[in-house]
Design an enzyme around this catalytic site. Sequence first.
Site, short mmCIF file in Angstrom:
data_model
loop_
_atom_site.label_atom_id
_atom_site.label_comp_id
_atom_site.label_asym_id
_atom_site.label_seq_id
_atom_site.Cartn_x
_atom_site.Cartn_y
_atom_site.Cartn_z
N GLU A 155 -0.35 -9.42 -0.53
CA GLU A 155 -1.80 -9.70 -0.47
C GLU A 155 -2.38 -9.78 -1.89
O GLU A 155 -3.23 -10.63 -2.17
CB GLU A 155 -2.50 -8.62 0.35
CG GLU A 155 -2.14 -8.70 1.82
CD GLU A 155 -2.78 -7.61 2.66
OE1 GLU A 155 -2.48 -6.42 2.40
OE2 GLU A 155 -3.58 -7.91 3.55
N ALA A 176 0.85 -1.20 0.00
CA ALA A 176 0.00 0.00 0.00
C ALA A 176 0.89 1.24 0.00
O ALA A 176 2.02 1.19 0.47
CB ALA A 176 -0.88 -0.01 1.24
N1 COA Z 1 4.52 3.50 0.15
C1 COA Z 1 5.03 4.70 -0.16
N2 COA Z 1 6.33 4.93 -0.36
C2 COA Z 1 7.15 3.88 -0.22
C3 COA Z 1 6.71 2.59 0.11
C4 COA Z 1 5.31 2.42 0.29
N3 COA Z 1 4.79 1.22 0.60
N4 COA Z 1 7.77 1.77 0.17
C5 COA Z 1 8.84 2.51 -0.11
N5 COA Z 1 8.48 3.79 -0.34
C6 COA Z 1 9.35 4.91 -0.72
C7 COA Z 1 10.31 5.31 0.39
O1 COA Z 1 9.72 6.25 1.24
C8 COA Z 1 11.47 5.88 -0.39
O2 COA Z 1 11.09 7.18 -0.75
P1 COA Z 1 12.22 8.34 -0.84
O3 COA Z 1 13.16 7.90 -1.91
O4 COA Z 1 11.41 9.56 -1.16
O5 COA Z 1 12.85 8.38 0.51
C9 COA Z 1 11.48 5.05 -1.67
O6 COA Z 1 10.20 4.44 -1.76
C10 COA Z 1 12.53 3.94 -1.67
O7 COA Z 1 12.39 3.20 -0.45
P2 COA Z 1 13.66 2.72 0.39
O8 COA Z 1 13.13 2.07 1.60
O9 COA Z 1 14.60 3.85 0.54
O10 COA Z 1 14.27 1.67 -0.63
P3 COA Z 1 14.90 0.24 -0.35
O11 COA Z 1 15.25 -0.28 -1.69
O12 COA Z 1 15.93 0.35 0.70
O13 COA Z 1 13.69 -0.65 0.24
C11 COA Z 1 11.49 -1.60 0.40
C12 COA Z 1 12.57 -0.96 -0.52
C13 COA Z 1 10.26 -1.80 -0.44
C14 COA Z 1 12.01 -2.92 0.96
C15 COA Z 1 11.22 -0.65 1.58
O14 COA Z 1 10.97 0.64 1.06
C16 COA Z 1 10.02 -1.01 2.43
O15 COA Z 1 10.15 -1.83 3.32
N6 COA Z 1 8.87 -0.41 2.15
C17 COA Z 1 7.68 -0.58 2.96
C18 COA Z 1 7.01 -1.87 2.67
C19 COA Z 1 5.77 -1.98 3.51
O16 COA Z 1 5.82 -1.90 4.71
N7 COA Z 1 4.66 -2.18 2.84
C20 COA Z 1 3.41 -2.33 3.53
C21 COA Z 1 2.68 -1.07 3.49
S1 COA Z 1 1.22 -1.25 4.49
#
Ligand code: COA
Length: 718
Positions: free
Chosen positions: A102, A60
């Site tokens: 999901e 999400a």
């Molecule tokens: N929604 C909105 N923005 C998101 C996002 C999400 N679910 N997941 C990542 N982003 C954004 C980050 O804020 C970051 O933005 P920025 O560049 O402006 O700082 C960008 O995407 C890259 O994320 P980052 O975490 O820096 O990259 P990464 O390659 O180290 O990790 C993930 C990628 C996907 C593993 C990590 O971002 C993550 O764990 N995201 C959340 C996943 C999550 O919890 N999803 C469930 C949502 S309910």
Amino acid sequence: MAQFSVSGSVGLITLQNAPVNALSAWVRQGIVDMMERALREPEVKSVVICGQKGTFCGGADIKEFGTNMTGPPLIPMIHAIEAAAKPVVAAIEGVALGGGLELALGCHYRIAHSKAKLGLPEVTLGLLPAAGGSQRLPRLIGVPAALDLITTGRHVTAAEALLLGIVDQVTDHNTVDAAVKFASSVAGQSLDARRISTFPCPRPADVDALLEGAMWKVRRIARGAIAPVACVQAVRAAATLPYAQGMEREKELMATLFTSGQARALQYCFFAQRAVGRWSMPSGDRWDTSEPRPVHKAAVIGLGTMGSGISVALVQAGLSVVAVETHEKQLMEAKQAITGMLERGAKRRGVKPAFDKIRYSHNIQPLADVDLVIEAVFEDMALKEKVFQQLSAVCKPGTYLCTNTSGLDIDHLAAQTRNPELVVGMHFFAPAHVMELLEVVYGPRSSPQAVATAMQLGKKMGKVSVAVGNCRGFVGNRMLKPYLEQASFLLEEGATPELVDGVLEEFGFAMGVFRMSDLSGLDVGWRVRQADGLVVPHATAGRQARVRRGCRYSPLGDLLCEQGRFGQKTGRGWYRYDKPGSHLAKPDPWLHSFLEEYRARHGLVVRRIDHQEVLERCLYALINEGFRILEDGIAAGPEDIDVIYVSGYSWPRHRGGPMFYASIVGLTKVLERLEHYHRAHPDVPNLQPCSLLRKLVASGSPPVNKWREVMKTLHSQL
Ligand code: COA
Ligand code: ADP
């Protein structure tokens, strides 16, 4: 958005929302539209859903939370995919997290690339997987495995996902090609056995005991966080109710979590952690625009606990390391300790230990060709000065010289070298190969590139790196000092270590202040205070016993050290332990009578101290120092302080860090309470509210994400 193309008889839906293909409103709309199209077009016999640029979906869109959500909701969208009459295959590359997984669970088949990571990390954001994840995953992989994944939010590798039964196939090749091939092979087949929501949930005979055990475990480790508890309740619903009712329960639980302050705090932490990487120096140079230099070969000087842990972390990050220790016996012990840590780390990660990456030396001669040095010798300025002078003479031009001091002046060390711009602090936390926090300390002469290089190296080592300015104690330890001091004053006034620790642990700290001091050793701070001339042997102190440099001073910790009570390592400290090194803290009658005698000797009247006072005095003194740090420009913003406290000082993440907490409590209230305690105890230091706090209150107590702006305006008005 989502793009549609056709390959043979397979419709390909590609999610397009850089960088992680989060399920923003327009992406959900795209998926709904493209699914309808795929089902409508007669030449399309099956469907593959994938993500652009090697990432399936990061879940999400967290930025949408708390806003007026538009676009089609996730649950009906996933139901429509599951109900489709044509097979739908998820092609998982990169990540399938949260809503991403999901979505994949709504598909009829899942094929993952071998390097993909899957998980339901909602719990880490204060939520639960509420687009059917909490109901489908237990039906697919059973209650115990689903409980593990949903309550911890941990990511699993594709190999583990295959073993658990989350995915049907793992490939080393092009995942989309493999999914397209697979999709055409299953076109026309019955999907009756592929819709997870129709599966009965496998119920082990002892399911009640299992769920109770899980609940007990999460309550024990959650430190007051509510999401893990709700996750267990949601899985219980999957195990005990039909799917439709389970979904109702999932929705109810989510509604409570979604509007809770904890979810807000955890989501703030998520973005704060990312914001601190986009650090800027006070001069305005952005570190992400000043290119970090690559570091292939590093050296560590001094192989005590810190140096050994740092060496392990560097080797595990893939660097070649020269580890220097002058004392023969210590070198032997460190070699053994490092070998053990590398072995255990490699076993955990399922790889071979990289023993060949580390070379040991008695002296710094082999350091001529290293790119970066981390010095971790005794915390003694004279010794460090000498080491920096030697390093400056031996290392090639351009080698970055870093010090792992926990508080000494970086600028003073830089002055010992030929190139002060190459010197920065790298303040690790013990054990350095485990703890995730790293303070990267820049002095006035450190170049942006040196800071960028240290920040980049920290990231490579898997650390949460925060750039901070150069001052006594930097950010974390500087704020800790008034917190520790306030706790000691409370003992003088009538509290016990058990009372203070109980309140702080109930707030959510992993350990109260006194148990923490016992663990880290009371002698550490004692030696620093001795070096500062603050410790006066009690026998000779006379009337000066409770005053230093015109300020109230609590010498309780010094008095315990005078008695050889250094904490766990000596079996006695603020508590007693069955034997030296034992971890179980027991209230100590000796300590209680010691406090009584102390109060009597100094004519202190014992008061009844309540929980509110303990919490407010300890936390608000710490927060007050946080405002001073912001005022001094030592931390770039409140997020930096909060990330430091959550990552390195066991501040409960679900309370968002000290500065976020202050904004939630209300700056006016924090100010009023500090004023109240300052009036009540005018001679106790650190209770006088600092001017930035007053100014923020005068500016209408803006929310934490507006402080930087307000601070800029205040600054420009000076
Ligand atoms: N929604 C909105 N923005 C998101 C996002 C999400 N679910 N997941 C990542 N982003 C954004 C980050 O804020 C970051 O933005 P920025 O560049 O402006 O700082 C960008 O995407 C890259 O994320 P980052 O975490 O820096 O990259 P990464 O390659 O180290 O990790 C993930 C990628 C996907 C593993 C990590 O971002 C993550 O764990 N995201 C959340 C996943 C999550 O919890 N999803 C469930 C949502 S309910
Ligand atoms: P920690 O705080 O990391 O547990 P110590 O401060 O006890 O560890 O360890 C510092 C280490 O640095 C000791 O093992 C000491 O022998 C070593 N050391 C001190 N001076 C030098 C030096 N000039 N070169 C290399 N190692 C040194």
